[in-house]
Design an enzyme around this catalytic site. Structure first.
Site, PDB file in Angstrom:
ATOM      1  N   GLU A  81      -5.015  -0.599   2.577  1.00  0.00           N
ATOM      2  CA  GLU A  81      -4.782  -2.021   2.334  1.00  0.00           C
ATOM      3  C   GLU A  81      -3.302  -2.268   2.617  1.00  0.00           C
ATOM      4  OE1 GLU A  81      -6.981  -4.445   0.948  1.00  0.00           O
ATOM      5  OE2 GLU A  81      -8.681  -3.098   1.243  1.00  0.00           O
TER       6      GLU A  81
ATOM      7  N   CYS B  12       0.616  -9.643  -0.828  1.00  0.00           N
ATOM      8  CA  CYS B  12       0.256  -9.210   0.521  1.00  0.00           C
ATOM      9  C   CYS B  12      -0.468 -10.294   1.314  1.00  0.00           C
ATOM     10  CB  CYS B  12      -0.593  -7.951   0.469  1.00  0.00           C
ATOM     11  SG  CYS B  12      -2.007  -8.086  -0.634  1.00  0.00           S
TER      12      CYS B  12
END
EC number: 1.2.1.3
Lengths: 453, 468
Positions: free
Chosen positions: A210, A244
């Site tokens: 990720e 993010c």
């Protein structure tokens, strides 16, 4: 202090004992985690405040709520997720049992990140536990209070051998990565993602990465600017930009640039008041290193709003940059801070081309009243996930996979996807030992005539 | 970088968007179907030259199974490509939440020599179906098939989007320096590591279809004749050069004695008294592999077969009895027509034996007692499992085909191939109105807002009902 090898070996031995497999055991561990989150809520919020200056309701909403939801879902759905799945059979197998068996992988390594330090350790941990694995958790040392708390709390609530916490920085992580795991889920930067995958390659360990990137946000001329800017402001400046999937930069027509700035300014006042620095709801940059990094991105830029900083408290005011050049430093790396560059483009075609010239981002945002335009942006670009007419929200839809593509990552998790990521789907075919007559067709001596039956 | 030009040409085609429309993908897939139909004879001949592959086998694995995959894909492509809508919570009732299947871009398919058409074509079907461009790298070891593919595939597929690269290790190494958006590799674990390491440099996701030693447990309660036939079929298909072949047998010493005449009978029934003369028995692909496999004959004792002929690269269908775990035949994946039998005392010992070793691509268990089959299934781990037969689990397109641990990562066949080559992108299309519903999430944060947020976003545990 145990060596990495010992920790992993203990987890593997515990896994091999088979006790993490029965569904009752997994549910019991997940319920223990739920108790932990409820009983230690104060301590968790205090750690998040110490690490990132997150206020109580903010931290609860961002990190604890998501964890509790994931836990409840896992406990509810585990029996149906784990049930063997029968598959469609063909003529040759019509009398057989054909199904997919969901099995644990073994020992999973979860490497957390510092920006949502509790959430990004707990959500993968929940997924690994629900799938029946043993887990080694390595929280980020950068968010040191949360790391310490996780290391203290998990052994108090969970099976100590099956689920271990390892703390430390780069040297400890490097040593940990020399061990063999059966899956590694890493959240962090693309640069370190490459290192993790290379280490995993030595053991043929599957990985879920990720990562990040610059998530673009295209604002069409035809849209409700006030609403769009409020939603963008929320997603950009939450956690002081250290998300993010925050909208990294804006692409819009030059004719609406100043209106965008005005709307964001107005929203900022609404959210954080006249003096942002004294708002309890505005966070801080995690450390001096990142503070300096983000400061460097402001060099030579036209600051339309904000720009104030205070190194002592790692404070950077919500900042907007206008007429940003695509070649400038702020457009080269993921900002991960409260700085919002606006790059002007003359059309949606130009925006799409701009986006496609760059690495595939983790998220992509587009604001428009025009459904056709939205559909076009979606189909002509690629990204981990995306939201139209809002930001962040695709990551909270329970049945959508959360993950990147290209440089923003590989694999996905959350909800059912966590269960599948951390399970092996084993193909099973059980035939009858009698009824050999059907098999005769395939045995030699063969002939082409038989084949054409 | 000798392949940079080719890769960037394919990437430009990819960016042009031409591989995305369903009509284009269907046209390319139908062209692949014509390749299989029109080049059938050439395929049978090439694979015969490469490894003496019997026509019957070649038709089954290289043509029939591939056409099945093609048809399953063509029949379902429209459905697979559709956006998958998902459940929404209260706040999102007016929104649209769905999963898009996006192509990755330019993918690389590296195929091995043992089923040289099947093992590039089936992945390619999925790659095309998912909308990607592809570079195919067939194995140089099956050189006749390599030449056939390199020369003829371009007559069927769009050369702007699909290319074949030939060569050996040096060429593959240079090819792997390029950035691909997905790499699909079938081959050995050691090369799998090299491929994944190269992929890591570009953060390229991979599927690795590797191998290992597939154990075959035969319990004491079973129909010996049927077991023997199914095991012989699976072991000696393609002269043993099959990643999912039963690699070795585990059974009690009594079962070994009962099985031996049945195995002998099955071998004779299938290949005649002199298998060397049977058109249905293959040859070893290369001198190197021939010598490697021949060296394994010095394990246990040769109970059936054992004859070899170097000139022909012929190794007879062979069964070795009383093989020890330390013997050469038990140190590596055999990938040849030798079936070692390792004697164990009971099922528990067989399971322990299997679990002490790297997880294989397939595990086989034979028993008339379904509880025994289930025990082996439940207490072991492998890519796939087949009870009371060999190989067959991979012919069902609704089952995923892939390994675990050393035997690989990822899976394919049927829809799984399409899913392998697509990025599942989570999409949420929200309404610009109803902004008041968003109010609880905005600062200034308050406990009251948090309460509202919790109510709308949390998943409540279903209430339990107690009967009083």
């Amino acid at each position: 202090m145990q060596s990495m090898q010992q920790v992993v070996a203990r987890a593997r031995a515990a896994f091999n004992s088979g006790r993490s497999r029965p569904l009752e055991f997994r549910i019991q561990q997940l319920k223990a985690l739920e108790r932990m989150v409820q009983e230690k809520e104060k301590e968790i919020l205090a750690a998040l405040k110490a690490d990132l200056n997150k206020s109580g309701p903010d931290a609860y909403g961002q990190e604890i709520l998501g964890v509790l939801r994931e836990l409840v879902t896992a406990v509810e759905k585990l029996p149906s997720w784990a049930a063997p799945q029968p598959v469609k059979k063909d003529l040759l197998t019509i009398r057989d049992k054909a199904f997919i068996n969901y099995e644990p992988l073994g020992v999973v390594l979860v490497i957390g990140a510092w920006n949502y330090p509790f959430l990004l350790v707990m959500e993968p941990l929940i997924g690994a536990i629900v799938a029946g694995n043993a887990v080694v958790v390595k929280p980020s040392e950068v968010s040191e209070n949360t790391a310490r708390l996780v290391a203290e709390l998990l052994p108090q609530y969970l099976d100590k051998d099956l689920y271990a916490v390892v703390t430390g920085g780069v040297p400890e992580a490097t040593e940990l990565l020399t061990q063999r795991f059966d899956h590694i889920l890493y959240t962090g930067s693309s640069a370190v993602g490459k290192i993790v995958m290379a280490a995993a390659a030595k053991h043929l360990t599957p990985v879920t990465l990720e990562l990040g990137g610059k998530s673009p946000c295209y604002i069409d001329k035809d849209c409700d600017l006030a609403v769009a800017c409020r939603r963008i402001t929320w997603g950009k400046y939450m956690n002081c930009g250290q998300t993010c999937i925050a909208p990294d930069y804006i692409l819009c027509d030059p004719s609406i640039q100043s209106k965008v700035v005005e709307n964001i300014k107005a929203t900022l006042k609404e959210f954080y008041g006249e003096d942002v620095k004294s708002s309890p709801d505005y966070g801080r940059i995690i450390n001096k290193r990142h503070f300096q990094r983000i400061l460097g991105l402001l060099e030579g830029q036209k600051i339309a709003h904000g720009g104030e900083t205070d190194e002592a408290s790692c404070f950077i005011a919500p900042t907007i940059l206008t007429d940003v050049s695509p070649e400038s430093k702020v457009m080269e790396e993921e900002i991960f801070g409260p700085v919002l560059p606006i790059v002007t483009v003359k059309s949606v075609e130009e925006a799409i081309e701009f986006i496609n010239l760059r690495e595939k981002p983790l998220a992509l945002y587009v604001f428009s009243n025009n459904k056709q335009l939205i559909r076009r942006v979606i189909s002509e670009t690629s990204s981990g996930g995306m939201t139209a007419n809002d930001v962040i929200m695709h990551s909270v839809v329970p049945d959508l996979p959360f993950g990147g593509v290209g440089h923003s990552g590989m694999g996905a998790y959350l909800g059912r996807y966590s269960f599948e990521t951390f399970s092996h789907r084993r193909a099973c075919l059980i035939k009858d030992l009698r009824l050999e007559v059907v098999n005769k067709l395939r045995y030699p001596p063969g002939s082409m005539e038989v084949m054409h039956l | 970088n000798p392949y940079a030009g080719l890769v960037s040409h394919l990437r430009a085609s990819w960016l042009s968007g031409k591989t995305r429309p369903m009509e284009y993908r269907v046209a390319q897939l139908e062209a692949l179907g014509r390749f299989l139909d029109e080049k059938k004879q050439e395929i049978l001949e090439a694979t015969e030259l490469d490894m003496g592959k019997p026509s019957f086998e070649a038709f089954f694995s290289e043509i029939l199974l591939c056409k099945n995959e093609l048809n399953v894909t063509l029949n379902n492509l429209c459905h697979w490509m559709k956006d998958e809508h998902v459940d929404k919570n209260l706040v999102m009732q007016l929104d649209s939440a769905f999963i898009r299947k996006d192509p990755y871009g330019v993918v690389l398919i590296i195929a091995p020599w043992n089923y040289p058409i099947h093992l590039f074509l089936v992945p390619l079907i999925g790659a095309i179906a998912a909308g990607n461009c592809a570079i195919i790298k067939p194995s140089e070891i099956s050189k006749n098939t390599e030449r056939l593919v390199a020369e003829t595939l371009s007559c069927y597929l769009d050369t702007d989007c699909f290319a074949v690269v030939t060569g050996g290790v040096p060429e593959t190494t240079r090819l792997l320096e390029n950035k691909f958006d997905y790499i699909f590799f079938t081959g050995s674990p050691s090369v799998g590591r090299i491929v994944m390491t190269a992929a890591a440099k570009h953060l390229t996701p991979v599927t690795l279809e590797l191998g290992g030693k597939n154990p075959c447990y035969v319990s004491d309660t079973c129909d010996v004749t049927n077991v023997a036939q199914r095991v012989v079929w699976g072991r000696f298909f393609n002269a043993g050069q099959t990643c999912i072949a039963p690699d070795y047998l585990l059974c009690t010493v009594e079962m070994q004695d009962k099985l031996m005449p049945a195995l002998r009978a099955a071998i004779t029934e299938f290949f005649g008294p002199n298998p060397r003369e049977s058109p249905d028995f293959g040859r070893i692909v290369s001198d190197k592999h021939f010598r490697r496999i021949r060296a394994l004959l010095g394990s246990g004792r040769v109970a059936i077969g054992g004859q070899t002929d170097e000139a022909e690269r012929y190794i007879a269908p062979t069964v070795l009895a009383d093989v020890l775990p330390s013997d050469p035949a038990m140190q590596e994946e055999i990938f040849g027509p030798i079936l070692p039998i390792v004697v164990i005392a009971n099922m528990d010992e067989a399971i322990d034996f299997i679990n002490a070793r790297p997880r294989p691509l397939a595990i086989y268990a034979f028993s008339c007692d379904s509880k025994v089959v289930n025990q082996v299934l439940e207490r072991t781990s492998s890519g796939g499992f087949c009870g009371n037969d060999t190989l067959m689990h991979v012919t069902l397109t609704s089952l995923p085909f892939g390994g675990i641990g050393n035997s690989g990562l990822g899976k394919y066949h049927g829809k799984f191939t399409f899913d392998t080559f697509s990025h599942h992108r989570g999409c949420l299309h929200r309404n610009m109105g109803l902004e008041t519903l968003n109010a609880p999430r905005y600062p200034p944060y308050t406990q009251q807002k948090l309460g509202l947020l919790t109510t709308t976003f949390e998943v409540k545990r279903r209430g339990t009902c107690t009967l009083l």
